[in-house]
Design an enzyme around this catalytic site. Structure first.
Site, PDB file in Angstrom:
ATOM      1  N   ASP A 150      33.763  43.279  50.291  1.00  0.00           N
ATOM      2  CA  ASP A 150      32.997  42.038  50.118  1.00  0.00           C
ATOM      3  C   ASP A 150      32.261  41.643  51.384  1.00  0.00           C
ATOM      4  O   ASP A 150      31.253  40.935  51.326  1.00  0.00           O
ATOM      5  CB  ASP A 150      33.923  40.905  49.662  1.00  0.00           C
ATOM      6  N   ALA A 169      30.870  42.153  44.674  1.00  0.00           N
ATOM      7  CA  ALA A 169      29.870  41.814  45.689  1.00  0.00           C
ATOM      8  C   ALA A 169      28.441  42.264  45.336  1.00  0.00           C
ATOM      9  O   ALA A 169      27.511  41.444  45.371  1.00  0.00           O
ATOM     10  CB  ALA A 169      30.326  42.375  47.041  1.00  0.00           C
ATOM     11  N   ASN A 192      38.159  42.528  51.488  1.00  0.00           N
ATOM     12  CA  ASN A 192      38.107  42.967  50.089  1.00  0.00           C
ATOM     13  C   ASN A 192      39.202  42.220  49.338  1.00  0.00           C
ATOM     14  O   ASN A 192      39.950  41.427  49.931  1.00  0.00           O
ATOM     15  CB  ASN A 192      38.277  44.490  49.994  1.00  0.00           C
ATOM     16  N   LYS A 193      39.287  42.454  48.068  1.00  0.00           N
ATOM     17  CA  LYS A 193      40.223  41.730  47.199  1.00  0.00           C
ATOM     18  C   LYS A 193      41.626  41.698  47.799  1.00  0.00           C
ATOM     19  O   LYS A 193      42.106  42.698  48.342  1.00  0.00           O
ATOM     20  CB  LYS A 193      40.226  42.400  45.819  1.00  0.00           C
TER      21      LYS A 193
HETATM   22  O1  MRU Z   1      36.821  38.194  43.195  1.00  0.00           O
HETATM   23  P1  MRU Z   1      36.003  39.398  42.796  1.00  0.00           P
HETATM   24  O2  MRU Z   1      36.423  39.983  41.491  1.00  0.00           O
HETATM   25  O3  MRU Z   1      34.522  39.123  42.887  1.00  0.00           O
HETATM   26  O4  MRU Z   1      36.356  40.462  43.931  1.00  0.00           O
HETATM   27  C1  MRU Z   1      35.727  41.722  43.897  1.00  0.00           C
HETATM   28  C2  MRU Z   1      36.202  42.672  44.919  1.00  0.00           C
HETATM   29  O5  MRU Z   1      36.970  42.367  45.793  1.00  0.00           O
HETATM   30  C3  MRU Z   1      35.595  44.040  44.865  1.00  0.00           C
HETATM   31  O6  MRU Z   1      36.491  44.995  45.300  1.00  0.00           O
HETATM   32  C4  MRU Z   1      34.344  44.091  45.759  1.00  0.00           C
HETATM   33  O7  MRU Z   1      33.527  42.987  45.536  1.00  0.00           O
HETATM   34  C5  MRU Z   1      33.571  45.332  45.541  1.00  0.00           C
HETATM   35  S1  MRU Z   1      32.739  45.324  43.932  1.00  0.00           S
HETATM   36  C6  MRU Z   1      31.828  46.756  43.843  1.00  0.00           C
END
Ligand code: MRU
Length: 401
Positions: free
Chosen positions: A252, A60, A262-263
């Site tokens: 996110d 993010a 989040n992921k």
């Molecule tokens: O799909 P991505 O790799 O962009 O997902 C990222 C995540 O879910 C991270 O945990 C989140 O963005 C925090 S990054 C500091």
């Protein structure tokens, strides 16, 4: 071993090419790490958009900085405007387009909007178009530096919550690679490790794209932080054995009531942490807070290509150690990159890279045409989150307001 961040690359930056003076958004191609760590140079808005959609640029906070840089890139390399009002219309269009490239991480639209708003303010100063454009370039370059400062503050605030001798578990990559530099959840790990408080980090592999297995352990090992990789399905078992003292994840999008996207897989970890009475910390900059959404039910969840789940990708370098193999690869790539397609959709592309050969492959592991559900994120309700760690301080999620 002391903390060593000198081996961590910057993730995304905006610079002029030494040869032709043209601006580019430079980024580490995260789809190829750890076996290749190429720096991509995007010269167009579309190039950055493709990098965002393919996850070459991801995480993010990194997306926020990259989106702002994409707006400045469009201004410098593509906008034909010679008058300020036309330029502002181009800026608005560029910001809208890059801000929509992925739906869940609010930082993407936030970064694009910051660049857009700055351009309007710069134009309102009444100077020349050239000076407004130059000011926008300086602004987006400063955003990368500001992001690092924000992450270091998150790290310091979060480290105060970590007990000496902690074994922490993390998911996906909320590290330096997910930000301009330093990281959010891993920023806390780095700060706490530097204070001698972190014994080891468990990194979930994070199916389907394996950000944990490819990126998180890569950066932890480079930084000298002891870590171990586990499959996502092993988290319950390591917690049950009493081997996890805290869970640290990024975010996110955080809603007004503290619900957090989040992921995919984060929700399961939060439920487990609750069961085993392990503190669950969400570490994110305040730019990830979206007060326009009352709760998590309104967060748009990105659905991704079924091939991410129906197979796996692999890429790396082949360095033949005998002349016969080298000749075979030379013959294969004599006309440029060669795509080899196998039965069932497997494909490998082979190219030349310096004295070696690069390969990029997708291998199907499921029956063809299997229906797939592939959401990239899930939402953790606020009541499962112990604290939100931001650059401004540590908050209970239900006290965000
Ligand atoms: O799909 P991505 O790799 O962009 O997902 C990222 C995540 O879910 C991270 O945990 C989140 O963005 C925090 S990054 C500091």
């Amino acid at each position: 071993m002391p903390l060593d961040l000198s081996q961590l690359p910057r993730t995304v930056w905006f610079d002029a090419d030494a040869a032709d003076g043209a601006y580019g958004v430079y980024l580490i191609d995260q789809t190829r790490l750890p076996l290749q760590g190429d720096v991509l140079c995007c010269r167009t808005l579309e190039g950055v958009e493709t990098a965002v959609k393919s996850l070459a640029l991801r995480g993010a906070p990194a997306l926020g900085v990259g989106a702002a840089m994409a707006v400045a890139l469009y201004s410098e390399n593509e906008s034909p405007a010679t008058a300020t009002d036309e330029w502002l219309k181009d800026i608005d269009r560029a910001a809208g387009r890059i801000g929509r490239a992925r739906p869940t991480a609010v930082n993407l639209a936030w970064g694009a909007e910051r660049a857009r708003a700055f351009a309007h303010e710069a134009a309102a100063q009444g100077g020349s178009l050239a000076s407004a454009k130059q000011a926008l370039v300086a602004f987006v370059q400063q955003m990368a530096a500001d992001d690092e400062a924000t992450n270091r503050a998150i790290g310091a605030n979060g480290a105060a919550l970590i007990m000496p001798g902690s074994r922490v578990l993390t998911h996906c990559n909320a590290g330096s690679l997910g930000t301009a530099y330093f990281g959010t959840a891993l920023g806390v790990v780095y700060a706490a490790f530097d204070q001698g408080k972190v014994e080891q980090v468990w990194s979930c592999e994070t199916r389907p794209l394996n950000q944990g297995a490819r990126l998180t352990v890569w950066e932890l090992m480079r930084a000298g932080v002891p870590c171990a990789l586990i499959a996502d399905s092993m988290a319950a078992s390591v917690m049950a054995q009493g081997w996890v003292d805290a869970v640290l994840v990024g975010a996110d999008r955080i809603c007004a009531n503290g619900d957090t996207a989040n992921k995919i897989g984060t929700l399961g970890l939060a439920l487990l942490a609750k069961h085993y009475a392990i503190p669950f910390y969400v570490c994110a900059p305040t730019s990830t807070i979206d007060r326009t959404l009352a709760d998590g039910s309104a967060i748009p969840i990105e659905q991704r290509d079924s091939r991410e789940l129906a197979g796996f990708t692999a890429s790396g370098l082949i360095t033949p150690d005998d002349a016969v193999s080298a000749q075979a690869f030379d013959a294969l790539t004599a006309q440029g990159d060669r795509e080899i397609c196998f039965k069932a959709g497997h494909r490998v592309s082979i190219g030349r890279k310096g004295g070696a050969y690069s390969f990029d492959g997708w291998f199907q592991t499921t029956p063809s045409q299997v229906p797939v559900y592939n959401p990239a994120f899930d939402v953790t309700p606020a009541n499962l989150i112990t604290s939100l760690v931001t650059e401004d301080g540590v908050y209970r999620p239900d006290r965000l307001g």
